[in-house]
Write a protein that holds these residues in place. Structure first.
Motif, PDB file in Angstrom:
ATOM      1  N   GLU A 435      38.090  33.963  37.603  1.00 58.38           N
ATOM      2  CA  GLU A 435      39.289  34.753  37.903  1.00 58.38           C
ATOM      3  C   GLU A 435      39.270  36.152  37.284  1.00 58.38           C
ATOM      4  OE1 GLU A 435      41.981  34.183  39.958  1.00 58.38           O
ATOM      5  OE2 GLU A 435      40.595  32.655  40.675  1.00 58.38           O
ATOM      6  N   LEU A 436      38.226  36.515  36.560  1.00 52.90           N
ATOM      7  CA  LEU A 436      38.202  37.860  35.966  1.00 52.90           C
ATOM      8  C   LEU A 436      38.293  38.905  37.054  1.00 52.90           C
ATOM      9  CD1 LEU A 436      35.599  37.878  33.060  1.00 52.90           C
ATOM     10  CD2 LEU A 436      38.089  38.039  32.921  1.00 52.90           C
ATOM     11  N   GLU A 437      39.021  39.948  36.750  1.00 57.40           N
ATOM     12  CA  GLU A 437      39.250  40.985  37.745  1.00 57.40           C
ATOM     13  C   GLU A 437      38.504  42.233  37.291  1.00 57.40           C
ATOM     14  OE1 GLU A 437      43.457  41.317  38.628  1.00 57.40           O
ATOM     15  OE2 GLU A 437      42.956  43.253  39.514  1.00 57.40           O
ATOM     16  N   LEU A 438      37.270  42.349  37.748  1.00 57.62           N
ATOM     17  CA  LEU A 438      36.384  43.431  37.305  1.00 57.62           C
ATOM     18  C   LEU A 438      36.358  44.538  38.349  1.00 57.62           C
ATOM     19  CD1 LEU A 438      33.658  40.990  35.977  1.00 57.62           C
ATOM     20  CD2 LEU A 438      35.460  42.153  34.661  1.00 57.62           C
ATOM     21  N   TYR A 440      35.460  46.951  41.090  1.00 55.81           N
ATOM     22  CA  TYR A 440      34.536  46.895  42.217  1.00 55.81           C
ATOM     23  C   TYR A 440      34.669  48.096  43.140  1.00 55.81           C
ATOM     24  CZ  TYR A 440      32.818  45.876  46.878  1.00 55.81           C
ATOM     25  OH  TYR A 440      32.206  45.983  48.094  1.00 55.81           O
ATOM     26  N   ALA A 447      32.499  42.491  45.108  1.00 55.11           N
ATOM     27  CA  ALA A 447      33.832  41.885  45.163  1.00 55.11           C
ATOM     28  C   ALA A 447      33.816  40.572  44.387  1.00 55.11           C
ATOM     29  CB  ALA A 447      34.242  41.665  46.606  1.00 55.11           C
ATOM     30  N   LYS A 448      32.673  39.883  44.443  1.00 58.14           N
ATOM     31  CA  LYS A 448      32.453  38.733  43.558  1.00 58.14           C
ATOM     32  C   LYS A 448      31.360  39.166  42.588  1.00 58.14           C
ATOM     33  CE  LYS A 448      33.664  35.534  47.275  1.00 58.14           C
ATOM     34  NZ  LYS A 448      33.144  34.771  48.429  1.00 58.14           N
ATOM     35  N   ASP A 449      31.783  39.652  41.450  1.00 53.53           N
ATOM     36  CA  ASP A 449      30.844  40.139  40.458  1.00 53.53           C
ATOM     37  C   ASP A 449      29.945  39.002  39.974  1.00 53.53           C
ATOM     38  OD1 ASP A 449      30.513  42.661  38.493  1.00 53.53           O
ATOM     39  OD2 ASP A 449      30.224  40.825  37.327  1.00 53.53           O
ATOM     40  N   PHE A 456      32.170  30.649  39.264  1.00 55.33           N
ATOM     41  CA  PHE A 456      32.229  29.776  40.445  1.00 55.33           C
ATOM     42  C   PHE A 456      31.198  28.645  40.333  1.00 55.33           C
ATOM     43  CE2 PHE A 456      33.468  33.729  43.141  1.00 55.33           C
ATOM     44  CZ  PHE A 456      34.791  33.599  42.768  1.00 55.33           C
TER      45      PHE A 456
ATOM     46  N   ARG B 320      38.893  35.910  45.883  1.00 53.06           N
ATOM     47  CA  ARG B 320      39.238  34.760  45.037  1.00 53.06           C
ATOM     48  C   ARG B 320      40.426  33.995  45.609  1.00 53.06           C
ATOM     49  NH1 ARG B 320      37.476  38.567  41.471  1.00 53.06           N
ATOM     50  NH2 ARG B 320      39.564  39.349  41.051  1.00 53.06           N
ATOM     51  N   ARG B 323      39.128  31.655  48.266  1.00 49.89           N
ATOM     52  CA  ARG B 323      38.525  30.474  47.659  1.00 49.89           C
ATOM     53  C   ARG B 323      39.614  29.493  47.201  1.00 49.89           C
ATOM     54  NH1 ARG B 323      35.699  28.867  42.930  1.00 49.89           N
ATOM     55  NH2 ARG B 323      33.564  28.209  43.375  1.00 49.89           N
ATOM     56  N   THR B 343      42.628  46.093  38.594  1.00 49.13           N
ATOM     57  CA  THR B 343      41.402  46.797  38.194  1.00 49.13           C
ATOM     58  C   THR B 343      40.790  47.485  39.413  1.00 49.13           C
ATOM     59  OG1 THR B 343      41.015  45.014  36.616  1.00 49.13           O
ATOM     60  CG2 THR B 343      39.197  46.551  37.010  1.00 49.13           C
ATOM     61  N   ILE B 345      38.137  51.072  40.771  1.00 49.49           N
ATOM     62  CA  ILE B 345      37.162  52.084  40.352  1.00 49.49           C
ATOM     63  C   ILE B 345      36.789  52.933  41.548  1.00 49.49           C
ATOM     64  CG2 ILE B 345      35.160  50.596  40.801  1.00 49.49           C
ATOM     65  CD1 ILE B 345      33.963  51.698  38.127  1.00 49.49           C
ATOM     66  N   ASP B 418      35.529  47.213  32.574  1.00 51.90           N
ATOM     67  CA  ASP B 418      35.345  45.771  32.758  1.00 51.90           C
ATOM     68  C   ASP B 418      35.586  45.011  31.455  1.00 51.90           C
ATOM     69  OD1 ASP B 418      34.894  45.934  35.425  1.00 51.90           O
ATOM     70  OD2 ASP B 418      32.762  45.442  35.363  1.00 51.90           O
ATOM     71  N   ARG B 425      43.036  40.460  30.257  1.00 52.62           N
ATOM     72  CA  ARG B 425      43.276  39.124  30.799  1.00 52.62           C
ATOM     73  C   ARG B 425      43.406  38.100  29.673  1.00 52.62           C
ATOM     74  NH1 ARG B 425      42.474  37.111  35.727  1.00 52.62           N
ATOM     75  NH2 ARG B 425      43.942  38.727  36.182  1.00 52.62           N
TER      76      ARG B 425
END
Lengths: 572, 572
Positions: A435-438, A440, A447-449, A456, B320, B323, B343, B345, B418, B425
């Motif tokens: 669930e981390l929101e990094l 992108y 989008a999925k780091d 996952f 996410r 999912r 977040t 960028i 990040d 979080r």
């Protein structure tokens, strides 16, 4: 606040700091900013204070052109900015804790200096390995400015057209940086390491990426052997003899086999020592003597995750310990030291390797139950030019808590390890990583780091959605299971496991009967290149009622772990 | 699990997904991996599924050479790998929730499709601003593949030797990416933004760094104005008239003034909507109808820190959510959605700007008490070649909790944001940031990483060690305090505040009487270039009994905040 703390109102009149690099200088500077009235004396045995010891290899390589760039401060600049009394060439030879004095040896003789608060930041000393002939003039180390000067002069004196050969003994962080620097200077380098892989703190499965990079730059690797002797050769150079009998001629020999705490002074003063000879301190950096604090490479810390204790020679913790010690000796609120993660990073030619938390080896030694998860993911959006694979291995507790992570790659490794170090410090779980929101955008991530992907995959492994098998289990798998290779025909033809059934993942749903027949009651060990396509395939098989597992990290991890793979069809 | 959840044993026979990009496709793929037996139909109104919408500007620029690289999957590849029934050119026009059917319009007419579980991932639609003449052929947007195709064709058709002028309306993330792409294609670009600074989500004080970078690449900025009209010009191009009367001739006009949730279908079906027209969902992405889930740009989320609600058009959360929705509709354990940090960028030519958590503006709007801390720190060891300043602004609650952070710089911005997003979080405080153990070797960071520095400074501000003043208070400071400039003589001579007393920080201890006399009872407002030297100076003054404060972020933040500084001595 303990009764012996010195509150602001009873500020120590004189603070003496032993050691004027990282931790010691951080303490001195913080103490001055907090207290204008104290006398602060920094005693440094060498000729330099506040030098960039982590930068030494990069001046050897020429990347940092000016040697002066490594000298961050001088006694003069520190006096001007911070009113510090910095004395180089001052070696403390004894502490009289009763009298609160230290004995100081200088070029002019010996002196006594009284303290109200004493901070020990003596650092570490190089371990001298049992190698005959270490007094040969070709032999160098790379810990101090004089070390650098001597080594750089030796390299500069090599004839451009003569032999330019180096042997580096020890493939730890500094050893690898020395290799990189010597390669940059055009030397032919042989690297000798007692462990079975380079960079021993790295788990064995990631080290082959570094080994390949070293070999690609012409570095010869001698793993699982030690250096026994350095002897003079006929041409005026040296010959290094290894434990396997190999003889390596060299004009330059660099020895870096690790360090030990420089705790002799503390020990002789009767201060309590802890694991591996490190000075024992409390959460405020205070030693067993309430008037003496200690920081840096010489002190004992507790490692996060395993709870192991010992010295950890890292610049970051040293600097923060210095700040904390200053706060503590001036009676201020401190941020007690958290267990050390051991986060570390090294550049090895075009690659970066980094670690945080417990390695698989450390978890195994500590008997901590864990699941290992591997991904090989692009460091930014795959469709954006220049995407590079980051190889990440992470360990999770059965309850999902992250225990440690390691990564190797050409780009984006530092970012992922820093995020994972932060997550580890926060006690995050696989769910949290997912669930981390990094940040992108295509030039920076996905989008999925890779860190989300790690979460996952760990979720799927831990909740049973994706049972996995590991490269280390290969022999058992080959003996007892059907190997199902779901890569493309082209990939399969380039080399595959002996006896593997090949069904591309896109054809699997239509060929389930074929798989069932080939399995003949055996469990199915699925794999693809990295684990993504085989995850889909494993799910198809499981839902079709077959006993299936996915190879963690796929072919990439398999070949890194097992260079001796029983292959068919390999064209090279 | 709520009674309406579909457990594994009552798997939905048909899952219908409306929208085949980010969130919708993530949901479909996850659902298939979890359930081989379900029929999964993806209905996409456009001709493309699973395209890289974040990559569109980079194909316009030419950086992503092949348009096909943006098309990550096709209906065929998705059928082969995941047995998905993907139908492009299928627009859902109505939902009959009672009958559990959707009405689908295709080129061949209209059809009904039954569902057991329905997932809405309709995305967002571009806001059409009130500008006359948007039907002019020069006018484009940049949200979809057809948008890109049309815009790229328009740019390709421009004569190499004729005028190549573009007006970009809207300086948000996509607007700035469009500007960058058009600059790369050699166009002369004018950028129009209604807000008073570029990238409105960024706090005003960081935007000038981006503005300078844009101007340095020849981009004209029109801030605080709107576009009113696009008219045909005599030469076949267009003329854009702004609200201030400026007329900008252009061959290409790109309009990107934001998006709104594509929630019409949901609204017409009677599903509950939330803030700003976004579809209301629970922590499992379920809408007010237990058989309908929704994800992506069209759904309402709760923002962390402020608790604001509304749609957030970001790819990471969308994926996410997809999912999560799949897990929920298949009755599995879910990781409930955490409040969104926002977040984000963007690359703007040579600079990167990134944000996480609440901006200062958002905190002010929400009435949340906070302290703002600013640093300008090298992205890696300053003595290592190529060190670049990272400008970081972060807000902390009085109890030390991080509330938000923003950064701009040439290198290392993504990594720091990040790490800070992860810290946010985790609910970390200034103390936690100070103690983070990040990876340090000279090419990657510093023994005291910029994130640690942020923690140190915040600790000093919050515990009163370093009282600070802010650039926004300048007028009051000039009227009521002594400004003490502790920079070097050279820096001072290049330009300084009117009436400032100049005492280099290295001379301060010997010239305290001079400062005291000049202050004449007034508080002292100290500053240097970035806040480091003036921190030492402020501590000296405070301990000498003066009322002193340090300028947060120093001269760098001051000049970014106040372009109209009352200067003396400036030579340019």
């Amino acid at each position: 606040m303990s009764p012996t703390s010195m509150s602001r109102s009873t500020s120590p009149r004189r603070i003496v700091v032993v050691g004027g690099v990282a931790g010691g200088m951080s303490a001195a500077a913080r103490a001055r900013r907090l207290d204008e009235s104290a006398s602060i004396v920094v005693l440094e045995q060498s000729a330099h204070v506040s030098f960039a010891n982590c930068g030494l290899p990069y001046h050897l390589s020429g990347e940092i052109e000016q040697r002066d760039a490594l000298l961050l401060h001088t006694p003069e600049s520190l006096r001007a900015a911070l009113a510090l009394d910095v004395r180089t060439g001052n070696r403390v030879t004894a502490i009289d804790r009763e009298a609160r004095t230290v004995t100081v040896a200088t070029a002019d003789g010996e002196d006594e200096l009284a303290y109200d608060a004493l901070l020990l930041a003596p650092g570490a000393v190089a371990v001298r390995p049992p190698i005959d002939g270490l007094d040969h003039p070709a032999v160098h180390s790379l810990r101090t400015v004089p070390d650098l000067d001597a080594l750089a002069a030796r390299v500069a004196d090599l004839p451009a057209d003569g032999p330019r050969r180096a042997v580096v003994v020890g493939a730890g962080f500094i050893g690898l940086e020395a290799v990189e620097a010597l390669v940059a200077r055009g030397l032919d380098v042989e690297l000798v390491e007692l462990a079975n892989h380079v960079l021993p703190p790295l788990d064995a499965e990631l080290a082959p990426f570094l080994a390949d990079e070293l070999r690609a730059h012409g570095v010869g690797l001698h793993l699982g052997v030690s250096a026994r002797e350095v002897a003079a050769s006929d041409d005026g150079g040296a010959v290094v003899t290894l434990s396997d009998g190999t003889r390596l001629p060299a004009e330059v020999v660099v020895v870096n086999v690790g360090v030990r705490p420089a705790s002799d002074l503390a020990r002789d003063a009767g201060l309590e020592l802890g694991a591996r000879g490190a000075i024992r301190v409390d959460a405020d950096q205070r030693t067993s003597d309430p008037h003496v604090w200690a920081v840096g490479d010489a002190v004992e810390v507790t490692l996060a995750v395993t709870g192991d204790t010992g010295p950890v020679p890292l610049a970051g913790p040293a600097n923060r310990q210095g700040r904390r010690a200053a706060d503590a000796m001036l009676g201020r609120r401190t941020t007690p030291q958290a267990p050390v993660l051991g986060t570390a990073i090294v550049r090895v030619l075009g690659l970066t390797a980094a670690v945080t938390g417990a390695s698989q080896a450390a978890l195994a030694r500590a008997g901590i139950e864990h699941e290992v998860v591997r991904i090989h993911a692009a460091h930014h959006a795959g469709y954006f030019p220049g995407a590079q694979q980051v190889h990440v291995v992470a360990s999770f507790a059965p309850d999902g808590r992250l225990l440690g992570a390691q990564a190797v790659g050409r780009e984006g490794v530092d970012k992922r390890i820093d995020v994972l170090a932060t997550a580890l410090r926060a006690g995050m779980t696989a769910d949290d990583l997912a669930e981390l929101e990094l940040a992108y955008a295509p030039p920076y991530g996905a989008a999925k780091d890779p860190v989300n992907m790690l979460g996952f995959v760990a979720q799927n492994v831990l909740d049973g959605t994706m049972p996995q098998w590991h490269a280390a289990e290969l022999d058992d798998v080959l003996a007892t299971r059907l190997v199902l290779d779901v890569r493309s025909r082209t990939e399969f033809d380039r080399g595959h496991l002996v006896g593997a059934l090949h069904v591309p993942h896109t054809e699997l749903r239509g060929r389930l009967d074929e798989v069932r027949a080939a399995a003949d009651g055996r469990p199915v060990a699925v794999h693809c290149a990295s684990g993504v396509r085989s995850h889909i395939a494993t799910r198809v098989l499981l839902q079709a009622g077959l006993d299936a597992r996915n190879l963690s990290g796929g072919w990439i991890s398999l070949t890194a772990t097992r260079p001796d793979l029983p292959l068919e069809g390999a064209t090279s």
